[in-house]
Write an enzyme that holds these catalytic residues in place. Structure first.
Site, short mmCIF file in Angstrom:
data_model
loop_
_atom_site.label_atom_id
_atom_site.label_comp_id
_atom_site.label_asym_id
_atom_site.label_seq_id
_atom_site.Cartn_x
_atom_site.Cartn_y
_atom_site.Cartn_z
N SER A 138 2.29 28.76 20.87
CA SER A 138 1.61 27.50 21.15
C SER A 138 0.12 27.78 21.16
O SER A 138 -0.30 28.93 21.31
CB SER A 138 2.05 27.01 22.54
OG SER A 138 1.19 26.00 23.02
N TYR A 151 4.27 27.04 31.75
CA TYR A 151 4.71 27.00 30.35
C TYR A 151 3.88 27.92 29.47
O TYR A 151 4.41 28.75 28.73
CB TYR A 151 4.64 25.57 29.82
CG TYR A 151 4.79 25.46 28.32
CD1 TYR A 151 6.00 25.76 27.71
CD2 TYR A 151 3.73 25.06 27.51
CE1 TYR A 151 6.15 25.67 26.33
CE2 TYR A 151 3.87 24.96 26.15
CZ TYR A 151 5.08 25.26 25.56
OH TYR A 151 5.22 25.18 24.19
#
Length: 271
Positions: A138, A151
């Site tokens: 990400s 996360y």
């Protein structure tokens, strides 16, 4: 020109994984698209059949099921794309630690288990040359915004594993890559933002529900918070089967530039 590959994709029941699975199958690759839950299998099989994609096979692969993992480790593939993931958001100084553990289990430990079994088999059988492992990381694997720390810390961990594996497996001919999407509008980030509200309690926590919700809503209202995923999907369709390319693949360019700027500024960050 990339030769036809057999590609195993985790988390292909929705979002990036599903769209890229269909796109790569259309480009002539043999795809094993796996979904976490059984109810996603038949609809994706029907969609593949309707598109005439006989080279898109759909299987269930729930990473939390050791039998599913063992079965997947027996399949003959050229590329493993670890794309499945989930996310816990909210303030890291208040989030229940069992939720942090669960997020690591799904995003880090279980993909590592799957990967170890597949890579070790390639090496053991003398079939490792030209194989590849891809991790969906990400933009959050490379920086940490407030209230997304749990996360993105799992993605930081994946970055470290991928970088180590790239060096460790080079002599065996196994290539390793990461893909680092920006905040594309696939529904993934939006549902992740709902997760803290199942435990955040205004009578107990210092972080107030309304303040956190407003912060998330303000982010998703910006152009950076709601980018069209088509660009990312097109790049994934190119990157995953390719024999050559960059180790780290941040899309779009504006996010890559932002991350480079952030990493430079980190050296001057003062307490």
């Amino acid at each position: 020109m990339t030769t036809s590959k057999t590609i195993l994709i985790t988390g292909a029941g929705s979002g990036f994984g599903k769209a890229a699975a269909i796109g790569m199958a259309k480009n002539g690759h043999n795809i094993i698209a796996t979904t976490q839950v059984s109810s996603q299998v038949t609809p994706l099989r029907e969609e593949a059949a309707a598109l005439g994609l006989t080279n898109l096979r759909v299987e269930r692969l729930d990473l939390t099921d050791p039998y599913d993992i063992r079965q997947a480790q027996s399949w003959d593939i050229d590329v493993l794309w670890n794309n499945a993931g989930m996310g816990e958001a909210g303030p890291v100084w208040e989030i229940p630690v069992d939720l942090v553990r669960k997020n690591y289990e799904v995003n880090v430990f279980l993909p590592l288990t799957l990967t170890q079994g597949i890579v070790q088999r390639w090496v053991r059988e003398g079939k490792s040359q030209g194989k590849k492992v891809v991790f969906t990381s990400s933009m959050g694997g490379l920086f940490t915004p407030a209230n997304w720390g749990t996360y993105v810390s799992t993605k930081h961990a994946l970055e470290a594993f991928a970088e180590a594996m790239q060096q460790e497996l080079a002599s065996y001919g196994v290539k390793v890559q990461t893909i680092n999407p920006g905040a594309y509008y696939t529904g993934y980030n939006e549902t992740m933002a709902d997760n803290p509200f199942r435990w955040l309690d205004d009578s107990v926590n210092f972080t107030k529900r309304a303040d956190l919700r407003k912060g998330f809503d303000d982010f998703f209202a910006t152009p950076e918070g709601k980018m069209d995923p088509t660009e990312m999907i097109d790049r994934m369709i190119e990157i995953v089967p390719a024999d050559e390319g960059k180790f780290r693949n941040v899309v779009p360019q504006v996010i890559e530039d932002m991350l480079k700027d952030h990493q430079l500024k980190a050296w001057e960050n003062r307490i």
